[in-house]
Design a protein around this motif. Structure first.
Motif, short mmCIF file in Angstrom:
data_model
loop_
_atom_site.label_atom_id
_atom_site.label_comp_id
_atom_site.label_asym_id
_atom_site.label_seq_id
_atom_site.Cartn_x
_atom_site.Cartn_y
_atom_site.Cartn_z
N ARG A 183 0.88 -1.18 0.00
CA ARG A 183 0.00 0.00 0.00
C ARG A 183 0.91 1.23 0.00
O ARG A 183 1.74 1.38 0.89
CB ARG A 183 -0.91 0.01 1.24
N LYS A 194 -5.05 5.00 8.09
CA LYS A 194 -5.82 4.77 6.85
C LYS A 194 -4.88 4.62 5.67
O LYS A 194 -3.77 5.16 5.67
CB LYS A 194 -6.79 5.93 6.60
N ILE A 196 -4.98 4.16 1.08
CA ILE A 196 -5.81 4.23 -0.14
C ILE A 196 -5.98 2.82 -0.70
O ILE A 196 -4.97 2.16 -1.00
CB ILE A 196 -5.15 5.16 -1.19
N ASP A 197 -7.21 2.35 -0.81
CA ASP A 197 -7.44 0.98 -1.29
C ASP A 197 -7.45 0.95 -2.83
O ASP A 197 -7.21 1.96 -3.49
CB ASP A 197 -8.71 0.39 -0.68
N ASP A 198 -7.76 -0.23 -3.38
CA ASP A 198 -7.72 -0.40 -4.85
C ASP A 198 -8.74 0.47 -5.57
O ASP A 198 -8.62 0.72 -6.77
CB ASP A 198 -7.96 -1.88 -5.21
N ASN A 199 -9.77 0.94 -4.85
CA ASN A 199 -10.77 1.80 -5.48
C ASN A 199 -10.49 3.29 -5.27
O ASN A 199 -11.31 4.14 -5.59
CB ASN A 199 -12.17 1.50 -4.90
N GLY A 200 -9.31 3.57 -4.69
CA GLY A 200 -8.96 4.97 -4.48
C GLY A 200 -9.62 5.57 -3.25
O GLY A 200 -9.63 6.79 -3.07
N GLU A 201 -10.20 4.72 -2.39
CA GLU A 201 -10.88 5.21 -1.18
C GLU A 201 -9.94 5.07 0.03
O GLU A 201 -9.16 4.13 0.13
CB GLU A 201 -12.13 4.35 -0.89
N TRP A 202 -10.06 6.03 0.97
CA TRP A 202 -9.31 5.90 2.23
C TRP A 202 -9.99 4.84 3.09
O TRP A 202 -11.17 4.92 3.37
CB TRP A 202 -9.27 7.23 2.97
N THR A 203 -9.24 3.83 3.51
CA THR A 203 -9.77 2.72 4.29
C THR A 203 -9.02 2.62 5.61
O THR A 203 -7.78 2.64 5.63
CB THR A 203 -9.57 1.40 3.50
#
Length: 303
Positions: A183, A194, A196-203
């Motif tokens: 990541r 947090k 950035i996941d594969d969809n560009g969202e902060w997770t």
């Protein structure tokens, strides 16, 4: 048999602009590597092996090895981009080394015992060497295919100066590594870690999520697997055409796990990792080391 500590120092000359700039961060000019070696000696490691570039061997012996002589046996091995298996030649335009696992392969002739691999410019902390030293020392003689990795808690590895890249680890119910996903943007936001996941969202992920900081434990059978898989890596035209392709340790480990060849136990540590990810981090690292010395974790002068 005492385990060996294998230090990845081949990139040092280029990364630091020469050995003379090996940054003194401790109260008496100690480098991060000095602290790792001090911790390793106290955790029962019996030998140091450094992989470096041949062209700064003399400099390295004079400035670095001389410090540790009398404390622990030291050996040097050399990484060269032309050091390839029979039948392969390095592309004429390539200047970049072949990566961390290629560097590890250079130790095959001098390491006959369980060994740990670390980056020489990361501060791993005393507890991490204790847990790795204990794991390697407890392996039965001629042990094979039982490896380990220090899994730092992600909350203990962040930079105050910006985002960091970390290999986030997944484990099974036995604490064995199942995958490492890189990541590239991780930071603390609103009190939570947090990425950035594969969809560009902060997770969000728990502070205790294990991450890989390139602190691995292997037995010598690892070298033969690496030789074989490196041939497969070089046989892929994509890797030969891309002058920046690298044979990384997680790539090799991932293959051995997925093939069912080896297991990798993730060792939890309370150690806080730190390093100079950004130039602004330097003062923070100096302060953290000074705080550890003030607290009595380390003597003011190591060697």
């Amino acid at each position: 048999m005492k385990p060996t500590l294998f230090l990845l120092a081949a990139g040092m000359g280029s990364r630091y602009g020469g050995l003379k700039q090996l940054d003194g961060l401790g109260p008496n000019g100690e480098t991060i590597m000095d602290y790792s070696i001090y911790d390793a000696i106290n955790a029962g490691f019996g030998k140091l092996v450094f992989v470096i570039r041949k062209d700064f061997e003399q400099d390295f012996r004079d400035k670095i090895i001389s410090k540790y002589e009398g404390h622990i046996p030291c050996e040097l091995v050399f990484q060269s981009i032309n050091d390839l298996p029979e039948g392969f030649t390095c592309p004429a335009d390539r200047t970049k080394p072949w990566g961390t696992n290629h560097a590890v392969m250079m130790g095959a002739d001098v390491i006959k015992e369980p060994f740990a691999v670390i980056n020489c410019d990361d501060f791993y902390g005393r507890d991490s060497f204790q847990v790795m030293g204990k794991f390697l020392s407890a392996l039965p003689e001629n042990s094979k295919n039982v490896y380990s990795m220090v899994g730092f808690r992600v909350g203990n590895t962040l930079s105050e100066s910006g985002t960091v890249s970390r290999g986030i680890c997944s484990t099974d119910t036995k604490g064995l590594l199942t995958s490492v996903v890189e990541r590239t943007k991780i930071q603390r936001m609103d009190g939570e870690v947090k990425y950035i996941d594969d969809n560009g969202e902060w997770t969000a992920t728990p502070d205790t999520t294990p991450v890989s900081m390139n602190f691995w434990g292997f037995t010598p059978d690892y070298f033969a697997y690496s030789q074989e898989f490196f041939k497969a890596f070089l046989s892929d035209p994509k890797n030969m055409e891309n002058l920046k392709s690298e044979f990384f340790i997680p790539l090799m480990v991932d293959k051995l796990i997925n093939d069912g060849t080896a297991t990798v136990e993730v060792l939890d540590t309370t150690s806080k990792w730190f390093g100079v990810t950004y130039p602004e981090d330097r003062q923070s690292v100096v302060d953290k080391i000074q705080a550890l010395v003030d607290a009595g974790e380390y003597p003011a002068k190591l060697f």
